[in-house]
Design an enzyme around this catalytic site. Structure first.
Site, PDB file in Angstrom:
ATOM      1  N   ASP A 153       9.133   2.909   2.398  1.00 37.41           N
ATOM      2  CA  ASP A 153       7.922   3.683   2.683  1.00 37.41           C
ATOM      3  C   ASP A 153       7.611   3.537   4.166  1.00 37.41           C
ATOM      4  OD1 ASP A 153       5.414   4.725   3.071  1.00 37.41           O
ATOM      5  OD2 ASP A 153       4.520   3.842   1.263  1.00 37.41           O
TER       6      ASP A 153
ATOM      7  N   PHE B  12       0.854  -1.190   0.000  1.00 31.65           N
ATOM      8  CA  PHE B  12       0.000   0.000   0.000  1.00 31.65           C
ATOM      9  C   PHE B  12       0.887   1.236   0.000  1.00 31.65           C
ATOM     10  CE2 PHE B  12      -2.367   3.582   1.586  1.00 31.65           C
ATOM     11  CZ  PHE B  12      -3.486   3.523   0.779  1.00 31.65           C
TER      12      PHE B  12
ATOM     13  N   LYS C 198       2.080  11.138   7.159  1.00 32.98           N
ATOM     14  CA  LYS C 198       1.172  10.876   8.286  1.00 32.98           C
ATOM     15  C   LYS C 198       1.512  11.680   9.554  1.00 32.98           C
ATOM     16  CE  LYS C 198      -1.435   7.160   6.638  1.00 32.98           C
ATOM     17  NZ  LYS C 198      -1.042   5.998   5.838  1.00 32.98           N
TER      18      LYS C 198
HETATM   19  C1  LIG Z   1      -1.155   6.031   4.334  1.00 37.93           C
HETATM   20  C2  LIG Z   1      -0.041   5.496   3.541  1.00 37.93           C
HETATM   21  C3  LIG Z   1       0.311   6.053   2.302  1.00 37.93           C
HETATM   22  C4  LIG Z   1      -0.494   7.165   1.646  1.00 37.93           C
HETATM   23  O1  LIG Z   1      -0.581   8.319   2.389  1.00 37.93           O
HETATM   24  P1  LIG Z   1      -1.765   9.370   2.089  1.00 37.93           P
HETATM   25  O2  LIG Z   1      -1.433  10.539   2.974  1.00 37.93           O
HETATM   26  O3  LIG Z   1      -3.054   8.714   2.437  1.00 37.93           O
HETATM   27  O4  LIG Z   1      -1.677   9.701   0.638  1.00 37.93           O
HETATM   28  C5  LIG Z   1       1.402   5.525   1.639  1.00 37.93           C
HETATM   29  N1  LIG Z   1       2.100   4.505   2.148  1.00 37.93           N
HETATM   30  C6  LIG Z   1       1.807   3.949   3.336  1.00 37.93           C
HETATM   31  C7  LIG Z   1       2.644   2.831   3.861  1.00 37.93           C
HETATM   32  C8  LIG Z   1       0.712   4.406   4.062  1.00 37.93           C
HETATM   33  O5  LIG Z   1       0.380   3.830   5.225  1.00 37.93           O
END
Ligand SMILES: *Cc1c(COP(=O)(O)O)cnc(C)c1O
Length: 403
Positions: free
Chosen positions: A228, A143, A257
């Site tokens: 990420d 994700f 985040k």
């Molecule tokens: C939430 C998340 C994203 C995307 O972030 P947004 O601010 O919702 O665009 C990307 N990678 C990971 C691992 C995430 O948990």
């Protein structure tokens, strides 16, 4: 007091909102630390923390003060000009993470897009990959956000179906399998994009040593390792960054985040000059990226993580919480897994979906959300205290009883 009830707000949202989410039917109007209140005044313990964007807790006074001070002074300059908040924030972020450079964006998806663009440009300019041949390897069940390019290399049909055609240049390998990575690399591979723990996939923890091996393989093949850590970073898993568990330093670290304590969307990538020099004036940007309001919030949010030792607290509280969850004798539980305060409970299929358990927990005053069909994620703000975990455990025990 407006006097409106939850029902009115739910009807209004139902009428006017696109149905791109399936939220729990709770309407919140106030938050403080780990607690939130609905419009009827009922109090809940927030065990989702907005998908780990609230590591510092709701409305942390120090971050609120920084935002209040800045919002009345200067909020946006665009990057056409400099502002006095961006430098200090980036300096702190680079020093804490150990990277030379930083590029600020807003949402997590934008930061991932930025990483992809950095890797491709680095590939063409430094690695000398032939034009338009760059490949990026990503993992099954990843994700990384919701843009068209990113959902193009998702393996979740729900995220992808109906949104094509997709951006080429991505290759998918199984998560946690270092030899699959080695095999997938070609001379055109510019990067391996990976989550240290797959949060959205259901708190999937790779085998020990996986990241370290991925680091060795990518280094040997002149491929960038891009971690990420949008969800796992900033203390969530018990270290400032989850990569630290294996002493891995990625080439590109992606953050978002909790970077501004849930008060402003602030994201970015961190890298050294070798990679960051892929960008030249005009080839990437964002109107709001690096704005003074976001940076003021971000600096305060980083201070809170350091001053309140949130990574260490996540480690201690996570150990206690996981330990207690593991003691629960309940036939519906298939597995409890996690690291720090990123914890998942998998419900056995024969006991139904995770969703009804989350609805039951909501009634009992615990806000948690299912991720995919079978997993309930528990990821409270890292400021949570032992008494509050005990309060939650009492209710979780009841809420998870099969009915
Ligand atoms: C939430 C998340 C994203 C995307 O972030 P947004 O601010 O919702 O665009 C990307 N990678 C990971 C691992 C995430 O948990």
């Amino acid at each position: 007091m407006s006097g409106s009830s939850s029902k009115t707000y739910l009807e209004e949202a139902n009428k006017y909102s696109a149905k791109n989410y399936h939220p729990l039917p709770v309407v919140l109007c106030k938050g403080e630390g780990v607690w939130v209140w609905d419009v009827e005044g009922k109090k809940y313990l927030d065990m989702l923390s907005s998908y780990s964007a609230l590591n510092q807790g709701h409305c942390h006074p120090k971050i609120v003060a920084a935002v209040q001070k800045q919002v009345a002074k200067l909020t946006l300059t665009s990057r056409a000009f400099h502002n006095d908040q961006m430098g200090p924030f980036m300096k702190r972020l680079c020093e804490l993470s150990g990277f030379e450079k930083c590029l600020l964006m807003n949402s997590g998806a934008e930061a991932v897009e930025t990483a992809i663009k950095a890797a491709r440009r680095w590939g063409y300019t430094k690695k000398k990959v032939a034009k338009d041949k760059a490949e990026i390897i990503a993992c099954e069940n990843n994700f990384h956000g919701r843009t068209t390019t990113i959902v193009g290399f998702s393996t979740e049909p729900l995220y992808q179906n109906g949104f094509g055609p997709f951006t080429p240049g991505f290759k998918i390998i199984p998560y946690g399998d270092a030899s699959a990575l080695e095999k997938a690399i070609t001379p055109n591979t510019v990067a391996f994009l990976v989550e240290p723990i797959q949060g959205e996939a259901g708190i999937m923890i790779p085998p020990a040593g996986y990241l370290k091996k991925a680091r060795e393989i990518t280094k040997k093949n002149n491929v960038l390792l891009m971690a990420d850590e949008i969800q796992t970073g900033l203390g969530r898993t018990g270290k400032l960054f989850a990569c630290e568990y294996e002493n891995v330093r990625p080439d590109v670290l992606i953050v978002g985040k909790a970077l501004a304590g849930g008060m402003y969307p602030v994201s970015g990538i961190l890298a050294d000059e070798e990679v960051m020099s892929a960008f030249v004036p005009g080839n990437h940007g964002s109107t709001f990226g690096g704005n003074p309001l976001g940076c003021a919030a971000g600096l305060a949010a980083l201070d809170v993580i350091v001053e309140e030792r949130l990574a260490q607290r996540a480690n201690e509280m996570g150990e206690y919480f996981m330990g207690e969850l593991c003691k629960i004798k309940n036939p519906a539980i298939k597995e409890v897994r996690g690291k720090g305060l990123l914890i998942g409970i998998e419900i056995k299929k024969e006991f139904g979906l995770a969703r009804p358990y989350c609805e039951k927990l909501m009634e009992l005053g615990i806000l948690a959300k299912e991720t995919h069909d079978q997993v309930i994620r528990f990821a409270p703000p890292l400021v949570i205290k032992k008494e509050e975990i005990d309060w939650a455990l009492e209710r979780i025990l009841k809420g998870l009883l099969p009915r």
